[in-house]
Structures are given as structure tokens and as C-alpha cells.
Design an enzyme around this catalytic site. Structure first.
Site, PDB file in Angstrom:
ATOM      1  N   HIS A   1     -36.766  25.157  -9.100  1.00 15.01           N
ATOM      2  CA  HIS A   1     -37.239  25.094  -7.711  1.00 15.01           C
ATOM      3  C   HIS A   1     -36.079  24.797  -6.764  1.00 15.01           C
ATOM      4  CE1 HIS A   1     -40.279  23.986  -4.551  1.00 15.01           C
ATOM      5  NE2 HIS A   1     -39.233  23.289  -4.107  1.00 15.01           N
ATOM      6  N   GLU A   2     -35.309  23.757  -7.066  1.00 19.13           N
ATOM      7  CA  GLU A   2     -34.228  23.364  -6.157  1.00 19.13           C
ATOM      8  C   GLU A   2     -33.116  24.402  -6.125  1.00 19.13           C
ATOM      9  OE1 GLU A   2     -34.849  21.206  -4.093  1.00 19.13           O
ATOM     10  OE2 GLU A   2     -36.556  20.254  -5.081  1.00 19.13           O
TER      11      GLU A   2
END
Length: 639
Positions: A433-434
Site C-alpha cells: 500500500h505505502e
């Protein structure tokens, strides 16, 4: 060209003051000018210079917190806030921007100019006299309160520990025990990796309850931590000031002000969207909870949910989540992540030997055809002096000869007793995600810093690239590339992979309901003058399936809303998840990783950043607007 952040800042107050003085001179020249290169370009370049310094200061305050540095950091906040207030309320500069509408500009410039003009108007450029002074004072106060909220949350989290004996830790395996081993036994704390292990694996119900109560009462009047860290008064003042700020600008409430800069058209539209998701999820969520209660055979309390859910999941799918963990050592996970990124976007990603602000930090370079594209500083492990959660922060945009730089921060477990750091699959999803955020920043092709990467992207579009990346970590080829048992060196076997996929949507409707609850509460707390906990109680009448304990004060550490930029915008996760599910479904049907469709996402979404209307970028990639069908399908929710 400076391509290495200065992680040893000295005299940060004086440095900020000197830069601000320089900035006022830049503005003074720009407001008297009449073309793009003499109005917008110098301001864009200066804001990037100031942004690099403020970004490093903010980053170190979040990842290497100390009272000494924070005291100096807090002194810089009013200086920075006042500078931007002066710019945004500068009527001569505003007029200079408006005059540019009569000059010859390309499409990107036209979009950037209009966004800038809108930004002036939402920042109070039309205010006069006492209203203008009050608006500026509010913004200065909010910057200090936001930092205070974050500081209180960190200190309250760090203050609670409990030494326990091995016989109190039934349910723990080697991996979980290694995280909490100390010289004289074992020590529990409220850091996320340790807290989640307690809630998931600890058989001792009384101890689970004790840890849960300590966690949800952090930074409150009920917590065992110091009363100095109680965030309730900070929250109340933040909400009051946001309302006053919105009213000064002519809005009924802060939610209206927040929506103005997002893709969605109105508060009513997003509340209807969220209510629709609640309606489509609630019956399935209730069935999931009923199944869990029947399995547990007790009256469920909040500290029971994670534990019995893991037990039920183990029974239904014949495996434990902890069985996966030995297959995902840190280095192999990163290798799989890097190769996935390389295959998706035809770039190369590798670690370089370069000093940083902490020994834990990895420095990564992204290149294409041997040419440098950008750099990512990856800080994975939880530490006591580090803010909780996971995030990406941009340090430097693509501008001139400067390449983009991003910080990626997580709070995961670190290597211990000769073992590598072993990641749970949920943690791997967080890393993907990051990195989605970081790629949005680093892979941009926009040469105007104010619209490069995530800059200029509406808040409800920012989460698209991150949530899109999450989908790929479940693909078999990707799992194969990032799995290798730390002892046997075997990749994750098919039977465990199949169970992972079968269990992917376990209790997904309950999760959907919970996220919708946060989003609706966030909006309604920003369109009401009611106490935020009373708002939450009202929202939960429609979204909650079981009561909360009366001592819960989890809002007191809800950093997304009170210190993280998501105020009246938490719905962005769900709104962007619609886009992400639709995007992944489309790319998957068109050939998946490495297909032309995956490159179309790169060219039309990641590379274009905030240089045009975000939905226009999405439609250029997808060919049409998204619907919620792919989201429901991805979550296994049937209607």
C-alpha cells in the site's frame, strides 16, 4: 543538484526564518509580474525548497522523536503557517495569478492555474480586516494542536508496559515471543505489532482485556497514562476551530469546506455512497458476527473478536495465520515487491549503500534504462521514538535536475535473536500500500512541482495507487517471488496459498461496515457542533453490530483525523477503493502485470499526477467511470 536529504538539521528555527524571508522576496517580485515563468515558476521552485526542509523536520519529529527536537520543531510551525497564510491572503499575488488566465498556456498550466486560484479562494484571500487576522490565527493554532495531538498519542502509547511470565503467554509461538523477549522475561507494550499479537493469539482472556483497555483508553482521562497526554481538549478545540474557519469562508460547516477540494460533488453524495455500502454489507456482516458468536460460545467482548476470529478462521480454512509468517522474511518480501514493481512499470529498483537518519533505514533507487528516476527511504521497524501507523511522505518533487524522493514508514517487527524480521501477510499488504503512494510520487512525469506526483491530486484520489497495489500481493506469481521459509528455504506451498486466498474475504463485510462507520462519523462530526463521541454513538446505531465498552476513547488517538490530513476526508479510502478495485479488475482482464493495461495505469494515472482533473486521468486509463460492483466482488460481498 542535491539528491541526499540533510538528516542532521541544525538551528531549524533560524533556517526556517531565513527561508521565509527569502520567500517573501520571491512573492514580492512575482506579484508584480505578468507571465508564467516570472509568477508561478519562482514560487513553485521556492515552495519546493521550503518543502524539503519542512519535510525533513516533520519526518524526523515523527520517526526519531525527542523532546528537545520537538521543542524546536514546534517553534517552526507558526512561522511556516504564517508564511503560507500571508501568501494565500496576498491579494496582489492572487490578482497576478488571475491575470495569467489571459495569457497563452498549455493544458497542464491552465489546470494548475485554476487549481491555484481556487486554493487562494479557499484560503481566505477575499477576507478583510479582523476576519483575515482571525483566519490566520486559526491556521497557526491548528498547526500547533495537530502536533500536540500526535505527541500526546506517541507518549501515551509508550508509557504503558507490562512484564509477564511465559506461562501467561499460551497461544504464542516463537515469532510472537521473540518480539517481546527482554532480559528478565517478556514485556508487553502498546506498539502495534505487539498489540495485534495479543488480540490475535493470546489465550489469556483477562490479559487480553487488560491490554485492550489500556490501548483504547490511551491519551484520555480514563487511561492509565499521564493526564498531561489527554487529547480530548485538543480534539474539541481542533473541531471548534475548523468549524469557525469554514464559517468565516461562508461554508455551513467544515465538511463542506473539505469537499470543495475533492472529486466528490457534495457531502450528501458521499453520505449516500457510504449508506449504500452499509446497506449492502450489513446483513452479511451480521451473519459473520453470528457465526463467530456461535463458535466462541461466550458473550463476545471487543477483546475477543480478534482471538476467536483467528480460531474460527483456523477451523474453517484449516490453517493458522502464523503458519504463513515463517515464509515471509523481510529480505525475500522486498525482493518480491521490487520485482512486482519492475514488471508492472518497466523500471529497476535496488538498494544502495548510503547513510541515512537511522541504521534501520534502507535507501532504494529506482532507475529506467540505467537512468535515475527517483529514490525511496524505507523505514520498516517499530521503535519507541516513532509515531505509530504507516505512511508515505514526499521529500522532493521532480523539478529541473532534482529527482523525486519519498519516505516510506511502517511499524513492523524487527529481526531478533538471529532471526530475520518475519512479516504477517497483513503487514505485507501494508508495505505494498505505502509503495503505491511512493510510486505515485516518484514515477511522475509532470515537471511542475505543484502538480507532480501526489501534489495537486484530490484527497479522494490519492489512495487509488496505494489500494491498487494491494491487489497484486495476492497473485500467485507475486507470492512465489516474495516467499521463502527462513529455515527450509521453500516457497509458500500451494495448499497454504490456496487457504490464504480462500480466507482473504473472511469477515470482509464486518470490515466494510467498520470502515464505513469511521467515514460517516468523520463527516458527521465535521458538520455538527455536537461532542464527537455523541456523534459516534449516533452513527453506531446504524453501523455497529455489538456495543463498545463505555471506557473506549479510541478517537483520542485517531491521528488520521486530528493530525494526519484526513479531516472530513476519511471516506477517501472507500471512494478510492472503488477506483482501485475497478482498475485492478480491468487490468487483470486485459493481461495483468506487464500488460499494456498496466502500463496505461502508469501513463495515465501515476505519471500525470495532479496536472489534470483526476477523474479525467482515470477515464483516460479505463475508458469509463467506475462502479461499485468490482469493490463488492473484491470483498466477497454478495447482494
Amino acid at each position: 543538484m542535491n539528491f541526499t536529504p540533510n538528516f542532521q538539521p541544525k538551528n531549524i528555527v533560524a533556517s526556517i526564518e531565513n527561508l521565509v524571508e527569502k520567500g517573501l522576496k520571491v512573492v514580492a517580485l512575482a506579484e508584480q509580474s505578468d507571465n508564467w515563468d516570472s509568477v508561478i515558476t519562482p514560487i513553485d521552485e521556492f515552495e519546493s525548497e521550503l518543502g524539503r526542509l519542512t519535510s525533513v523536520n516533520s519526518h524526523l519529529n515523527a520517526t526519531m522523536f525527542s523532546d528537545e527536537f520537538n521543542a524546536e520543531y514546534e517553534k517552526t510551525l507558526p512561522i511556516i503557517t504564517n508564511f503560507y497564510s500571508d501568501i494565500s491572503s496576498n491579494k496582489n499575488l492572487y490578482q497576478a495569478y488571475k491575470n495569467l488566465k489571459n495569457t497563452k498556456l498549455n493544458k497542464q498550466q491552465q489546470h494548475i492555474l485554476q487549481e491555484s486560484i481556487d486554493g487562494f479562494e479557499l484560503s481566505g484571500v477575499g477576507l478583510k480586516g479582523e476576519q483575515s487576522k482571525r483566519f490566520k490565527a486559526i491556521k497557526e493554532r491548528l498547526s500547533l494542536l495537530s502536533n500536540k495531538f500526535s505527541k500526546n498519542s506517541l507518549k501515551a502509547t509508550n508509557e504503558w508496559t507490562k512484564v509477564v511470565e511465559l506461562n501467561e503467554l499460551i497461544g504464542y509461538g516463537e515469532v510472537e515471543l521473540a518480539k517481546i523477549k527482554i532480559d528478565k522475561g517478556y514485556e508487553l507494550n502498546l506498539q502495534m505489532p505487539v498489540y495485534m499479537d495479543v488480540m490475535t493469539y493470546l489465550d489469556n482472556r483477562a490479559l487480553r482485556e487488560e491490554v485492550y483497555r489500556a490501548y483504547v483508553s490511551r491519551a484520555s482521562e480514563l487511561g492509565i497514562t499521564s493526564a498531561d497526554f489527554d487529547n480530548k481538549a485538543v480534539m474539541d478545540e481542533i473541531l471548534s476551530l475548523r468549524t469557525e474557519m469554514a464559517n468565516i469562508l461562508g461554508f455551513d460547516h467544515y465538511a463542506q469546506l473539505s469537499i470543495e477540494s475533492k472529486m466528490v460533488e457534495s457531502v450528501d453524495q458521499i453520505l449516500e455512497f457510504l449508506s449504500n455500502l452499509v446497506g449492502k454489507s450489513k446483513s452479511q456482516a451480521q451473519a459473520e458476527l453470528n457465526e463467530l458468536a456461535k463458535f466462541a460460545g461466550i458473550e463476545l467482548m471487543p477483546w475477543d473478536l480478534g482471538f476467536y476470529s483467528e480460531q474460527l478462521k483456523e477451523q474453517k480454512f484449516d490453517f493458522k495465520k502464523s503458519e504463513l509468517t515463517p515464509y515471509f522474511p523481510e529480505q525475500k518480501v522486498l525482493e518480491g515487491l521490487f520485482s512486482t514493481i519492475e514488471n508492472l512499470y518497466q523500471v529497476s529498483l535496488h538498494q544502495i549503500d548510503e547513510p541515512s537518519y537511522h541504521d534501520d533505514v534502507r535507501v532504494l533507487e529506482i532507475t529506467k534504462n540505467g537512468k535515475l528516476i527517483g529514490k525511496i527511504y524505507l523505514d520498516l521497524y517499530a521503535r519507541k521514538d516513532k509515531r505509530g501507523g504507516a505512511w508515505m511522505a514526499d521529500y522532493q518533487p521532480l523539478q529541473g535536475q532534482d529527482k523525486p524522493i519519498a519516505f516510506v514508514v511502517c511499524n513492523l517487527n524487527s529481526p531478533s535473536e538471529g532471526k530475520p524480521a518475519l512479516f504477517e501477510f497483513d503487514e505485507i499488504v501494508t508495505i505494498f500500500h505505502e509503495f503505491g503512494h511512493a510510486l505515485h510520487h516518484v514515477l511522475t512525469k509532470v515537471k511542475y512541482a505543484c502538480a507532480a506526483g501526489i501534489s495537486g491530486v484530490p484527497w479522494d484520489g490519492v489512495e487509488l495507487p496505494s489500494q491498487y497495489m494491494e491487489f497484486f500481493c495476492y497473485e500467485r506469481d507475486v507470492v512465489t517471488r516474495m516467499s521463502e521459509h527462513y529455515q527450509t528455504k521453500q516457497t509458500l506451498p500451494d495448499n497454504l496459498y490456496n487457504k490464504l486466498i480462500e480466507s482473504k474475504n473472511f469477515q470482509s463485510a464486518m470490515g466494510m461496515l467498520r470502515q464505513c462507520e469511521f467515514s460517516i462519523w468523520d463527516l458527521k462530526t465535521h458538520l455538527s457542533l455536537k461532542d464527537t463521541y455523541k456523534v459516534l454513538t449516533e452513527v453506531r446505531k446504524d453501523t455497529a453490530l455489538m456495543p463498545s465498552i463505555k471506557d473506549s476513547r479510541f478517537l483520542n488517538t485517531f491521528g488520521h483525523i486530528f493530525s494526519g490530513g484526513y479531516a472530513a476526508g476519511y471516506f477517501s479510502y472507500k471512494w478510492a477503493e472503488v477506483l482501485a478495485a475497478d482498475a485492478y479488475d480491468y487490468v487483470n482482464t486485459q493481461g495483468g502485470i506487464g500488460s499494456q493495461a498496466s502500463l496505461d495505469f502508469l501513463h495515465n494515472v501515476l505519471e500525470t499526477g495532479g496536472s489534470q482533473e483526476f477523474m479525467a486521468s482515470y477515464e483516460a486509463f479505463r475508458g469509463e467511470k467506475p462502479g461499485i460492483e468490482a469493490l463488492l466482488k473484491a470483498n466477497g460481498i454478495t447482494t
